[in-house]
Design an enzyme around this catalytic site. Structure first.
Site, mmCIF file in Angstrom:
data_model
loop_
_atom_site.group_PDB
_atom_site.id
_atom_site.type_symbol
_atom_site.label_atom_id
_atom_site.label_comp_id
_atom_site.label_asym_id
_atom_site.label_seq_id
_atom_site.Cartn_x
_atom_site.Cartn_y
_atom_site.Cartn_z
ATOM 1 N N HIS A 42 81.125 68.501 15.192
ATOM 2 C CA HIS A 42 80.147 69.549 14.890
ATOM 3 C C HIS A 42 80.784 70.922 14.747
ATOM 4 O O HIS A 42 80.134 71.941 15.032
ATOM 5 C CB HIS A 42 79.074 69.588 15.975
ATOM 6 C CG HIS A 42 78.157 68.399 15.950
ATOM 7 N ND1 HIS A 42 77.334 68.120 14.888
ATOM 8 C CD2 HIS A 42 77.955 67.413 16.858
ATOM 9 C CE1 HIS A 42 76.648 67.017 15.133
ATOM 10 N NE2 HIS A 42 77.003 66.565 16.318
ATOM 11 N N ALA A 172 70.148 63.987 23.030
ATOM 12 C CA ALA A 172 69.559 64.846 21.998
ATOM 13 C C ALA A 172 69.338 64.074 20.710
ATOM 14 O O ALA A 172 68.247 64.105 20.117
ATOM 15 C CB ALA A 172 70.450 66.060 21.756
#
Length: 252
Positions: A42, A172
């Site tokens: 990310h 998540a």
């Protein structure tokens, strides 16, 4: 620190590293984290930055793991030869994917990783070949992220794969896939399933947390290690606290 066997060394605390500057790892080491996870999934970080982070972590006796961007063999091989203590492989849903991840971390005949003994992992060619190969086959950690219903349901089978050292629950992404908040009972039941499977297998299991309070709660729930916050959030939150203290009327 070891993330392999459940309860082997007690709870372990890590944090994500998302900035390319080596000072991030240096600061986290001096803060007292047991390990860092350098994030290639990310961030826009490149392998040169990863290599520098790994060297900094090693010099300060902090274990550097690297979350690779995908299941690609090349990225896994290169970060291990850069000296990483292990890899975190995202979005592993099946036993077959777990087996492929292991093959990428191990040398033949157990895997497909090529020999790169003149790298940092081989101490630039000065480490005896058998020691370099032994660490690759027995020392380098292969941690897989379970972040879908399918992955969580396959926890027991994935942990049964020879060479999988630990699983990491990504709550998540799991909640996002299911279209419900992470606090929803469906998500929590799946997380409990993963915890029970890891306990039955005698293997460690970790997760991520945004705050220290959430991290403590995860450890109390039965996770063996937790990755709390990250360098960018720690910097942003610290900066915001200062500004809000000076300009309380502008606090956001």
């Amino acid at each position: 620190m070891s993330l392999r066997t459940k309860g082997e060394t007690g709870d372990a605390l890590g944090t994500w590293v998302k900035l390319p500057d080596p000072e991030s790892v240096e600061i986290m080491a001096h803060a007292g984290f047991d390990f860092v996870v350098i994030d290639l999934e990310h961030t826009a970080m490149d392998l040169r930055a990863v290599s520098t982070h790994v060297a900094m972590a090693r010099s300060l006796a902090v274990d550097p793991l690297v979350r690779v961007p995908d299941h690609g063999h090349s990225a896994i091989q290169r970060v291990l030869d850069a000296g990483a203590a292990g890899v975190v492989v995202p979005h592993v849903d099946t036993v077959a994917q777990a087996e492929a991840a292991v093959r990428s971390t191990r040398f033949p005949p157990w895997g497909t990783r090529g020999s790169g003994g003149t790298s940092r992992a081989g101490r630039w060619g000065t480490l005896p070949r058998d020691e370099y190969l032994d660490f690759g086959n027995n020392g380098a950690l292969c941690v897989v992220q379970l972040e879908s219903r399918q992955g969580i349901e396959n926890t027991a089978g994935i942990l049964a794969v020879d060479g999988i050292d630990s699983v990491f629950v990504g709550a998540a992404d799991l909640s996002m896939e299911m279209g419900v908040p992470a606090s929803d009972a469906q998500v929590q039941d799946l997380i409990t399933h993963a915890l029970e499977a890891a306990s039955d297998a005698g293997r460690s299991i970790g997760t991520a947390a945004g705050t220290s309070e959430q991290g403590l709660a995860a450890l109390a729930r039965g996770f063996d290690y937790v990755v709390v916050s990250n360098d960018t959030s720690i910097l942003a939150n610290g900066a915001r606290q200062i500004v809000n203290a000076v300009y309380p009327d502008q606090a956001g």
